[in-house]
Design an enzyme around this catalytic site. Structure first.
Site: not given
Lengths: 325, 373
Positions: A60, A129
């Protein structure tokens, strides 16, 4: 009018804008031929090809950095995070570069970077998540923070994001992705900083964020059967935040409850409450109340997961408590 | 911090309650939801729950049990482990008698600047007494009280903690506005000052007062009369009257009074309900208005020679639901209408229809101005 799901409406906005503006491209894990973990880009690879739908390795910080540079050169990158939890690996780039570059360059550089990802606690997604994190981004000057709650808003707000010059955090609650709403064929935009009064009432004001909008509306249906009319406001964007609409509602009702699945400390409810107290003190007939998810890492176990987010009974009780103050 | 346990307000009108017994005792650990004590008020026994967690501390000198205490009277404290209740840490007024605290009474009876300095040792308890006696009020309620000119210090709050909220202030304002006012210039008093017999408005074919009294005296069988009552929104009629008064400045005759307007509209109503004036030639219909005596509604007695008598109550501002669905209310000028009829000459359906037309004419004067039923 036709109905679209939240995801399909946002994807339609993306498709239209990619057709219109060749400088838009999407970066992320599995967003190419696979079409995105949540179908955010399904079909787009066939339309616009690998140059504009760039699959990346799991890094990322690397691809955010590259997209930051790309945006500075005048293109319009969209980073699709799948789960917004993964954005945390790139916080240095985001806060020190993306949010500040327009200021640092005295406005000579633009930062039309869109950072999108799913948020929210649902479906036993477990603690890595299930985050929402928007209070963190609202705290940083420079970001636009958008939390649509239905298909119509998702398209209109995404179109606005894709035309702007500021970095936008576009957050899509997982429990809403398949929810349907009427979406017109013709083009429309929803400006940032314009809350929606999704239900009118006079007894109290509920400001609901993200997935809580639907839960608030369900509770209000039950209360309406008792003759109690609650006003429900969906801010739609948290930065900028439409305080005037909330103040006008509190002026009418005198009572305010803020519902947000995310953690309570330093959350959006604290910010709204502080602003309403400062600007609408003489309108308040009761203490401002908040209803939040439990302040804890999100459990994987479905029963435990259900226990950390406000359930319908708690939502109803929170409104009743406010009315009893 | 010690949380005060006070006599709760368990109903809209409750002003005091009797503490029947403590369910929890001094020193007991309590949790939210635990029953602390029972209260008798309005002939009902109520259990009072704790909102707090902690240790219940009842002052040893409390004489609260068995006594009627005002709402808000201090009964006990809930403290945290290791925390001393206020009655062990400082001199305070006797629990259970907050509203009669001697220090407070002394202050109340003393002009400003003359507070006995020997009492300064009680300053903290005096402070407590003063703060305790001033109710809490929401910012909104305080603002509305200022707008409506309501003195909120004496109000009792209906909020969860006894806080005065907006509805309490509005209720107080409404109650004040409905208190009887001294006679103000009105059509009725105006008539009276001119020597016209007030209260009775007679049709052109009216009989004399003597006949009327005589007639009422011999009206012996209640079974022969029926009475119907309704309430009409007279806001439009009051407004019409006011406009006529305003427009009449140059007229030579006195302006039509409110009673004149009533007589006119009743006459028009009689024209469209022939059953009621079948025997009109004999002065068979009377209007009696007792509004100036602040009578809300009454059942007028009927003379035997008559078909019907219409009793008019006072016009008074009331809060009326004008749209139940949207929960809208409005202040309207309301007036009661009571019709007593001879059941032998008038059937109840015709009487009801007539009263309905009168109500419509009161509410929408334009209907009788153009002779529309």
């Amino acid at each position: 009018m036709r109905e679209l799901t939240f995801t399909a409406a946002a994807r339609e906005a993306l498709t239209e804008e990619m057709a219109r503006d060749p400088s838009i491209f999407v970066v992320g894990e599995g967003i190419g031929q696979r079409g995105g973990n949540f179908n955010t880009t399904s079909g787009l690879y066939d339309l616009y090809g690998p140059m504009r739908l760039r699959d990346t390795p799991i890094v990322e910080r690397g691809f955010i950095g590259m997209c930051t540079g790309a945006a500075m050169t005048g293109t319009r990158p969209i980073v699709d995070f799948m789960f917004v939890d993964f954005i945390l690996d790139a916080m240095g780039e985001l806060i020190n570069q993306v949010a500040k570059i327009q200021y640092m360059s005295s406005g000579r550089l633009k930062m039309p970077l869109i950072l999108r990802g799913s948020i929210g606690i649902t479906g036993a997604s477990a603690t890595h998540h299930s985050g929402s994190y928007f209070p963190m981004f609202v705290n940083i000057p420079g970001f636009r923070v958008v939390v649509p709650t239905n298909a119509y808003d998702a398209k209109g707000l995404f179109k606005t994001a894709l035309r702007g010059d500021d970095p936008v955090i576009f957050l899509e609650h997982k429990s809403l992705l398949n929810s349907k709403a009427q979406v017109p064929e013709e083009e429309y935009f929803i400006p940032f900083g314009q809350a929606a009064v999704v239900r009118e009432g006079s007894a109290a004001t509920v400001v609901a964020v993200g997935s809580m909008v639907r839960k608030a509306l369900e509770a209000c249906d039950a209360l309406a059967a008792e003759g109690i009319a609650i006003e429900v406001i969906d801010p739609r964007t948290l930065a900028p935040l439409d305080i005037p609409t909330i103040l006008a509602s509190v002026h009418k009702t005198g009572r305010l409850l803020i519902m947000d699945e995310t953690f309570q400390p330093c959350g959006i409810g604290a910010e709204i409450a502080a602003q309403v107290v400062a600007q609408g003190f003489d309108d308040l007939d009761a203490p401002i109340m908040r209803l939040n998810g439990v302040y804890t890492p999100t459990p994987y176990s479905p029963p435990l997961e259900a226990a950390v987010i406000p359930n319908p009974t708690q939502v109803l009780q929170a409104i009743r408590d406010l009315l009893a103050e | 911090m010690a949380v005060e346990i006070v006599m709760p307000k368990l109903g809209w009108t409750m002003e005091e309650g009797i503490l029947v017994e403590w369910i929890k005792q001094d020193g007991d650990v309590v949790q939210p939801g635990d029953i602390l004590f029972t209260v008798e008020s309005d002939k009902a026994l109520n259990e009072v729950e704790s909102f707090e967690a902690g240790i219940l501390r009842i002052p040893p000198d409390s004489d609260a049990v068995g006594n009627a205490l005002p709402v808000g009277a201090l009964l006990a404290y809930i403290v945290q482990p290791g925390e001393a209740p206020p009655f062990e840490t400082a001199s305070t007024m006797p629990v259970g008698s907050r509203h009669a605290a001697p220090e407070f009474a002394a202050l109340a009876g003393t002009r400003q600047g003359e507070i006995d300095l020997t009492r300064t040792t009680h300053a903290s308890s005096l402070q407590t007494a003063l703060q305790g006696d001033l109710p809490t009020i929401s910012p909104r309620a305080r603002r509305v009280a200022a707008e409506l000119g309501v003195d909120w210090v004496a109000l009792r709050g209906s909020g969860r903690t006894g806080r005065i909220v907006e509805r309490d202030v509005r209720a107080a304002a409404l109650a004040t506005s409905q208190e009887p006012h001294p006679p103000t210039p009105s059509p009725y008093t105006e008539r009276e000052s001119k020597g016209v017999r007030s209260g009775l408005t007679e049709m052109p074919v009216a009989q004399t007062r003597e006949t009327l009294i005589e007639g009422i005296a011999v009206s012996t069988q209640p079974s022969t009369s029926i009475s119907l009552t309704t309430e009409a929104d007279a806001t439009e009629l009051v407004s019409l009257h006011d406009r006529i008064q305003a427009a009449w400045r140059n007229g030579r005759q006195p302006a039509p009074t409110f009673d004149d307007l009533l007589a006119k509209l009743v006459t028009e109503a009689l024209k469209v309900t022939p059953l009621l004036h079948a025997r009109l030639e004999d002065g068979t219909f009377t209007i009696m208005n007792l509004g100036m005596y602040e009578i809300d509604a009454f059942t007028p007695a009927m003379s035997v020679s008559q078909s019907a008598i219409l009793g008019i109550g006072r016009v008074i501002a009331k809060q009326i639901v004008i749209d139940a669905e949207k929960e809208r209310v409005a202040i309207r000028q309301m007036m009661s209408l009571s019709l007593t009829c001879d059941s032998q000459s008038v059937d109840v359906e015709s009487a009801a229809r007539f009263l309905q037309i009168v109500k419509q004419y009161v509410e929408q004067p334009v209907l009788w101005l153009v002779n529309l039923p």
